[in-house]
Each structure stands twice: as C-alpha cells, then as structure tokens.
Design a protein around this motif. Sequence first.
Motif, PDB file in Angstrom:
ATOM      1  N   ARG A  30       7.267 -36.984 -26.313  1.00  0.00           N
ATOM      2  CA  ARG A  30       8.386 -36.649 -25.427  1.00  0.00           C
ATOM      3  C   ARG A  30       9.648 -36.265 -26.191  1.00  0.00           C
ATOM      4  O   ARG A  30      10.737 -36.370 -25.681  1.00  0.00           O
ATOM      5  CB  ARG A  30       8.686 -37.772 -24.444  1.00  0.00           C
ATOM      6  CG  ARG A  30       7.548 -38.017 -23.512  1.00  0.00           C
ATOM      7  CD  ARG A  30       7.882 -38.935 -22.420  1.00  0.00           C
ATOM      8  NE  ARG A  30       8.730 -40.044 -22.843  1.00  0.00           N
ATOM      9  CZ  ARG A  30       9.211 -40.928 -22.019  1.00  0.00           C
ATOM     10  NH1 ARG A  30       8.955 -40.850 -20.760  1.00  0.00           N
ATOM     11  NH2 ARG A  30       9.965 -41.906 -22.464  1.00  0.00           N
ATOM     12  N   LEU A  52       1.044 -30.723 -28.866  1.00  0.00           N
ATOM     13  CA  LEU A  52       0.632 -31.918 -28.135  1.00  0.00           C
ATOM     14  C   LEU A  52       1.367 -33.153 -28.645  1.00  0.00           C
ATOM     15  O   LEU A  52       1.705 -34.040 -27.861  1.00  0.00           O
ATOM     16  CB  LEU A  52      -0.879 -32.104 -28.264  1.00  0.00           C
ATOM     17  CG  LEU A  52      -1.503 -33.249 -27.482  1.00  0.00           C
ATOM     18  CD1 LEU A  52      -1.364 -32.982 -25.990  1.00  0.00           C
ATOM     19  CD2 LEU A  52      -2.956 -33.408 -27.843  1.00  0.00           C
ATOM     20  N   CYS A  53       1.632 -33.203 -29.931  1.00  0.00           N
ATOM     21  CA  CYS A  53       2.418 -34.323 -30.477  1.00  0.00           C
ATOM     22  C   CYS A  53       3.823 -34.338 -29.890  1.00  0.00           C
ATOM     23  O   CYS A  53       4.347 -35.399 -29.544  1.00  0.00           O
ATOM     24  CB  CYS A  53       2.490 -34.229 -31.999  1.00  0.00           C
ATOM     25  SG  CYS A  53       0.946 -34.596 -32.826  1.00  0.00           S
ATOM     26  N   TRP A  63       4.736 -33.048 -27.022  1.00  0.00           N
ATOM     27  CA  TRP A  63       4.620 -33.372 -25.601  1.00  0.00           C
ATOM     28  C   TRP A  63       4.341 -34.864 -25.397  1.00  0.00           C
ATOM     29  O   TRP A  63       4.959 -35.514 -24.565  1.00  0.00           O
ATOM     30  CB  TRP A  63       3.508 -32.541 -24.966  1.00  0.00           C
ATOM     31  CG  TRP A  63       3.275 -32.872 -23.544  1.00  0.00           C
ATOM     32  CD1 TRP A  63       4.019 -32.496 -22.464  1.00  0.00           C
ATOM     33  CD2 TRP A  63       2.207 -33.681 -23.027  1.00  0.00           C
ATOM     34  NE1 TRP A  63       3.480 -33.018 -21.318  1.00  0.00           N
ATOM     35  CE2 TRP A  63       2.368 -33.744 -21.636  1.00  0.00           C
ATOM     36  CE3 TRP A  63       1.127 -34.342 -23.623  1.00  0.00           C
ATOM     37  CZ2 TRP A  63       1.486 -34.446 -20.823  1.00  0.00           C
ATOM     38  CZ3 TRP A  63       0.263 -35.036 -22.808  1.00  0.00           C
ATOM     39  CH2 TRP A  63       0.447 -35.087 -21.422  1.00  0.00           C
ATOM     40  N   GLY A  64       3.423 -35.402 -26.176  1.00  0.00           N
ATOM     41  CA  GLY A  64       3.072 -36.809 -26.035  1.00  0.00           C
ATOM     42  C   GLY A  64       4.179 -37.740 -26.490  1.00  0.00           C
ATOM     43  O   GLY A  64       4.390 -38.804 -25.923  1.00  0.00           O
ATOM     44  N   THR A 123       6.066 -44.253 -32.899  1.00  0.00           N
ATOM     45  CA  THR A 123       5.345 -42.989 -32.726  1.00  0.00           C
ATOM     46  C   THR A 123       5.400 -42.157 -33.998  1.00  0.00           C
ATOM     47  O   THR A 123       4.389 -41.599 -34.438  1.00  0.00           O
ATOM     48  CB  THR A 123       5.939 -42.192 -31.550  1.00  0.00           C
ATOM     49  OG1 THR A 123       5.866 -42.979 -30.372  1.00  0.00           O
ATOM     50  CG2 THR A 123       5.214 -40.893 -31.334  1.00  0.00           C
TER      51      THR A 123
END
Length: 150
Positions: free
Chosen positions: A69, A63-64, A66-67, A10
Amino acid sequence: MLSPVLTAATLVVLLPLGAAAGLFSTTGAGWLLLYWDAGPWPRTLAVAGLLAFLALLYCACRLCAWGGRRPSASVAFAAGFLASVIALVGYMPGGDLVLTNHITHNAYLFGAMLVLMLAIIRSDVFAFLTGPRATAPAVPRGYQSMRSSE
C-alpha cells in the motif's frame, strides 16, 4: 503507531525477497545460453523466456507496491533484487561469476533494471514532487437531476 511498524516489517521482508528473486533469476539467466548454438529455435525460446521473465518481474514489483500500500515496498523489492544481481555479476579474475558478455545476458541485466525502474515510477514513488492529485469536486446527489429537468 501500528502503521509504521507494519511498514518497517513489510520492507524488512521485501528486501530479502527481492534479493532471493535476483539470486535465482540471475542463476537462471546464466542458463539462457545453454543451447544457444543449437539453432534458431533454442534462441527464440531463450528470448521468449527472457521477455516472459521481464514481464513477471514488472508485475511482481507492482504487486509489492500494491500489497504494501505504498511505493516504498516496490523500492525495497527492487533494491534487494539489484543488490543480489550486482553481487553476482562482480568481476572475478577468471571472468564473471554467473553471466557472460553476451547480448542475451546484457538484455537480462539492462532489461531487469529498466523494468524495475518503470514499475517503481508507475507506483507513484515521486508523487510528492507533483503534489496531490487533482480530483473532481463532489456534486450533490440531487443537483444532476435538477439540472436535467430544466
């Protein structure tokens, strides 16, 4: 075993994604002054576009996190973004590469840094300094109804 590998993958993806976002947005910010001298409406549209971009940048960084985690995902995105922005505003003998010393360009640079910093902080990157969050103790199911009947 799989979780560290996915985290590394990621981060490897988000770093160049942030760099690409920085490259394209800095190039776009260079165009904010194209019609600056045409009057107040182009200036208003340029400032509104800059504010909309900063809001989108904040949302993208959050958003990064959150995505991915984890907060390190937002740090990777922001590091890639800032690396490309710093590379594009390097001083050359003829002047800056993309941006000039104009208030709108300075607002883009410092606004992007501020927005990314706020997004990273809101992603709980520094949660290890404060310790685990306090949670309410679990209440047994029947306890609430027993107390209300007394």
